[in-house]
Scaffold this motif. Structure first.
Motif, PDB file in Angstrom:
ATOM      1  N   GLU A  79       0.827  -1.209   0.000  1.00  0.00           N
ATOM      2  CA  GLU A  79       0.000   0.000   0.000  1.00  0.00           C
ATOM      3  C   GLU A  79       0.861   1.257   0.000  1.00  0.00           C
ATOM      4  O   GLU A  79       0.572   2.214  -0.722  1.00  0.00           O
ATOM      5  CB  GLU A  79      -0.960   0.002   1.197  1.00  0.00           C
ATOM      6  N   GLU A  80       1.919   1.253   0.804  1.00  0.00           N
ATOM      7  CA  GLU A  80       2.818   2.405   0.833  1.00  0.00           C
ATOM      8  C   GLU A  80       3.505   2.578  -0.520  1.00  0.00           C
ATOM      9  O   GLU A  80       3.666   3.697  -1.022  1.00  0.00           O
ATOM     10  CB  GLU A  80       3.853   2.255   1.952  1.00  0.00           C
ATOM     11  N   LEU A  81       3.906   1.473  -1.114  1.00  0.00           N
ATOM     12  CA  LEU A  81       4.548   1.523  -2.430  1.00  0.00           C
ATOM     13  C   LEU A  81       3.592   2.090  -3.479  1.00  0.00           C
ATOM     14  O   LEU A  81       3.980   2.950  -4.288  1.00  0.00           O
ATOM     15  CB  LEU A  81       5.024   0.128  -2.830  1.00  0.00           C
ATOM     16  N   SER A 125       1.209   4.129  -2.953  1.00  0.00           N
ATOM     17  CA  SER A 125       1.071   5.555  -2.655  1.00  0.00           C
ATOM     18  C   SER A 125       2.244   6.348  -3.230  1.00  0.00           C
ATOM     19  O   SER A 125       2.046   7.420  -3.826  1.00  0.00           O
ATOM     20  CB  SER A 125       0.983   5.757  -1.141  1.00  0.00           C
ATOM     21  N   ILE A 126       3.445   5.824  -3.063  1.00  0.00           N
ATOM     22  CA  ILE A 126       4.628   6.505  -3.603  1.00  0.00           C
ATOM     23  C   ILE A 126       4.556   6.571  -5.129  1.00  0.00           C
ATOM     24  O   ILE A 126       4.820   7.620  -5.725  1.00  0.00           O
ATOM     25  CB  ILE A 126       5.926   5.803  -3.139  1.00  0.00           C
ATOM     26  N   VAL A 127       4.174   5.471  -5.759  1.00  0.00           N
ATOM     27  CA  VAL A 127       4.060   5.443  -7.221  1.00  0.00           C
ATOM     28  C   VAL A 127       3.017   6.454  -7.681  1.00  0.00           C
ATOM     29  O   VAL A 127       3.241   7.200  -8.646  1.00  0.00           O
ATOM     30  CB  VAL A 127       3.723   4.022  -7.724  1.00  0.00           C
ATOM     31  N   SER A 128       1.905   6.516  -6.987  1.00  0.00           N
ATOM     32  CA  SER A 128       0.853   7.465  -7.338  1.00  0.00           C
ATOM     33  C   SER A 128       1.356   8.907  -7.224  1.00  0.00           C
ATOM     34  O   SER A 128       1.088   9.739  -8.107  1.00  0.00           O
ATOM     35  CB  SER A 128      -0.356   7.257  -6.427  1.00  0.00           C
ATOM     36  N   THR A 172      12.416   1.376  -2.967  1.00  0.00           N
ATOM     37  CA  THR A 172      13.315   0.236  -3.127  1.00  0.00           C
ATOM     38  C   THR A 172      13.239  -0.697  -1.918  1.00  0.00           C
ATOM     39  O   THR A 172      13.174  -1.917  -2.069  1.00  0.00           O
ATOM     40  CB  THR A 172      14.767   0.716  -3.339  1.00  0.00           C
ATOM     41  N   GLU A 173      13.217  -0.119  -0.721  1.00  0.00           N
ATOM     42  CA  GLU A 173      13.083  -0.932   0.501  1.00  0.00           C
ATOM     43  C   GLU A 173      11.768  -1.705   0.495  1.00  0.00           C
ATOM     44  O   GLU A 173      11.734  -2.892   0.844  1.00  0.00           O
ATOM     45  CB  GLU A 173      13.122  -0.033   1.744  1.00  0.00           C
TER      46      GLU A 173
END
Length: 65
Positions: free
Chosen positions: A12-14, A16-19, A39-40
Motif C-alpha cells: 500500500e505504501e509503495l 502511494s509513492i508510485v501514485s 526500493t526498501e
C-alpha cells in the motif's frame, strides 16, 4: 528503528509513492528519499512473495505424498 511492515502495508505504501510520482506530487527534494523507500518496500514485498512461494511448494509437495 522502525518496524518492518507486513506485505500489505508495504504494498500500500509503495502504491502511494508510485501514485505521488505519477501525479508529479513529489518535489525534487523528496524524490531521492522516496525512491530509496520504494526500493526498501519492493525488497520487503519480494522477500514475502518468495517465502510464500516456498511455503506453497512445500505444502503441495506434502500433499502429493
Amino acid at each position: 528503528m522502525t518496524e518492518t511492515p507486513n506485505y500489505t502495508a508495504a504494498f500500500e505504501e509503495l502504491k502511494s509513492i508510485v501514485s505521488e510520482m505519477e501525479s508529479g506530487a513529489i518535489s525534487i527534494d523528496e524524490l531521492s528519499d522516496k525512491l530509496k523507500r520504494a526500493t526498501e518496500l519492493i525488497k520487503i514485498c519480494n522477500a514475502k512473495l518468495t517465502a510464500t512461494e516456498g511455503d506453497v511448494k512445500t505444502i503441495l509437495k506434502e500433499l502429493e505424498q
